[in-house]
Scaffold this active site. Structure first.
Site, mmCIF file in Angstrom:
data_model
loop_
_atom_site.group_PDB
_atom_site.id
_atom_site.type_symbol
_atom_site.label_atom_id
_atom_site.label_comp_id
_atom_site.label_asym_id
_atom_site.label_seq_id
_atom_site.Cartn_x
_atom_site.Cartn_y
_atom_site.Cartn_z
ATOM 1 N N ILE A 238 0.827 -1.196 0.000
ATOM 2 C CA ILE A 238 0.000 0.000 0.000
ATOM 3 C C ILE A 238 0.868 1.255 0.000
ATOM 4 O O ILE A 238 1.906 1.314 0.658
ATOM 5 C CB ILE A 238 -0.963 -0.012 1.210
ATOM 6 C CG1 ILE A 238 -2.022 1.069 1.046
ATOM 7 C CG2 ILE A 238 -0.214 0.119 2.518
ATOM 8 C CD1 ILE A 238 -3.160 0.935 2.021
ATOM 9 N N HIS A 239 0.455 2.280 -0.763
ATOM 10 C CA HIS A 239 1.224 3.512 -0.836
ATOM 11 C C HIS A 239 0.304 4.706 -1.057
ATOM 12 O O HIS A 239 -0.618 4.656 -1.859
ATOM 13 C CB HIS A 239 2.284 3.448 -1.954
ATOM 14 C CG HIS A 239 1.760 3.022 -3.280
ATOM 15 N ND1 HIS A 239 1.425 1.703 -3.560
ATOM 16 C CD2 HIS A 239 1.511 3.707 -4.421
ATOM 17 C CE1 HIS A 239 1.002 1.611 -4.804
ATOM 18 N NE2 HIS A 239 1.029 2.819 -5.356
ATOM 19 N N LEU A 240 0.567 5.752 -0.317
ATOM 20 C CA LEU A 240 -0.203 6.991 -0.389
ATOM 21 C C LEU A 240 0.505 7.962 -1.323
ATOM 22 O O LEU A 240 1.673 8.290 -1.120
ATOM 23 C CB LEU A 240 -0.326 7.607 1.010
ATOM 24 C CG LEU A 240 -0.927 9.013 1.107
ATOM 25 C CD1 LEU A 240 -2.394 8.992 0.688
ATOM 26 C CD2 LEU A 240 -0.781 9.558 2.533
#
Length: 320
Positions: A238-240
């Protein structure tokens, strides 16, 4: 338990797990996924999402396959078998270099001209049409499939702009705007679908770190910033995204790049946090992938443009 399929670029492989005759697995190493089909009565699931009988679902690196009422968890990893692709690598070596082989002194325009055209995974297409952001595979320094590239980049001191005990911030390797970073947790979380209520504190911390990065650079940009996630990312972990809204970058090259950040395909960080608070998980609407085909529309004045070059020329009116 780890099921491992050696990378073979010329063939597809099928695997029936011994003593578990309820699922059929077909791996397509060239496209980077394993097709899982439920054929028996014992339930099978991927990242806690059940697979219906006779339904086929794509299992990608980073996801967990649960067999027989979650008694048998499996993950997949695509690795190069010794000698299997050496001859092919030798043939490619003289023909063209991959993005990671470019000199660090070359301009971003040169790097972007050699990458693939898509930025996100369109569930209606194969993984060959994957993101330029996702072309972070490296034959020497990276291990496994390109979709694991973020796990390599987040460990690279040259890519890091901030880190603490919970998260690391890296520069997007193929930025889609003048300012584009990724906030990644050290904790292993494969995707939005894996998020649960226990991750709320981490998500809020990721948001705060992203806001701090914006504050440090807000005086340098007339454009606003957004923090959010792609609804259907192709990179595992997951990456913002922390991205300025000027979209002034040679790496933004096609409609999918644009629509992945300017339609509801891009989920605001606060909306994701609120969804977890209310529902305990993230739900992606049916038909979300179709948003990538939306007409090109200016993110400021909503005027439609015909081509990416026309859109970029139009955007200059807002940011110059």
């Amino acid at each position: 338990m780890l099921c491992q399929w050696l990378l073979d670029e010329d063939r597809r492989h099928r695997l029936w797990i011994k003593n578990v005759p309820d699922s059929k697995l077909t791996s397509d190493c060239n496209k980077g996924y394993v097709k899982v089909k439920q054929i028996g009565t014992n339930p099978t699931s991927i990242d806690n999402v059940d697979i219906a009988k006779d339904q086929g679902v794509k299992l990608k690196p980073g996801h967990i396959l649960y067999m027989v009422n979650k008694l048998y968890p499996y993950t997949i990893e695509f690795v190069r078998g010794s000698g299997q692709s050496d001859s092919r690598d030798q043939q490619k070596k003289g023909a063209s270099k991959r993005p990671h082989e470019n000199s660090q002194n070359k301009s971003i325009e040169t790097k972007c001209s050699k990458m693939q055209s898509n930025d996100v995974l369109d569930v209606n297409k194969s993984a060959d049409d994957t993101s330029s952001e996702q072309q972070q595979h490296s034959s020497q320094s990276a291990v496994g499939h390109w979709s694991q590239g973020l796990k390599v980049s987040m460990q690279d001191p040259k890519m890091q702009v901030f880190k603490n005990d919970k998260v690391v911030v890296i520069k997007d390797k193929y930025p889609k705007a003048r300012y584009h970073w990724l906030v990644l947790p050290w904790q292993s979380i494969s995707s939005l679908k894996a998020l649960r209520s226990e991750h709320l504190d981490l998500l809020e911390h990721m948001y705060e770190v992203g806001e701090n990065i914006i504050q440090e650079h807000s005086t340098l940009s007339k454009a606003k910033f957004r923090l959010g996630y792609h609804a259907i990312p192709s990179m595992s972990h997951i990456h913002l995204h922390v991205i300025s809204q000027d979209f002034d970058s040679p790496c933004l090259k096609n409609k999918k790049h644009w629509n992945s950040f300017t339609t509801e395909y891009f989920l605001d960080s606060k909306d994701v946090i609120d969804m977890i608070k209310i529902k305990g998980s993230v739900e992606v609407k049916d038909g979300t992938s179709e948003l990538l085909k939306s007409p090109l529309q200016c993110n400021v004045c909503k005027v439609q443009q015909t081509t990416i070059p026309q859109l970029k020329e139009h955007l200059k009116k807002h940011w110059t």
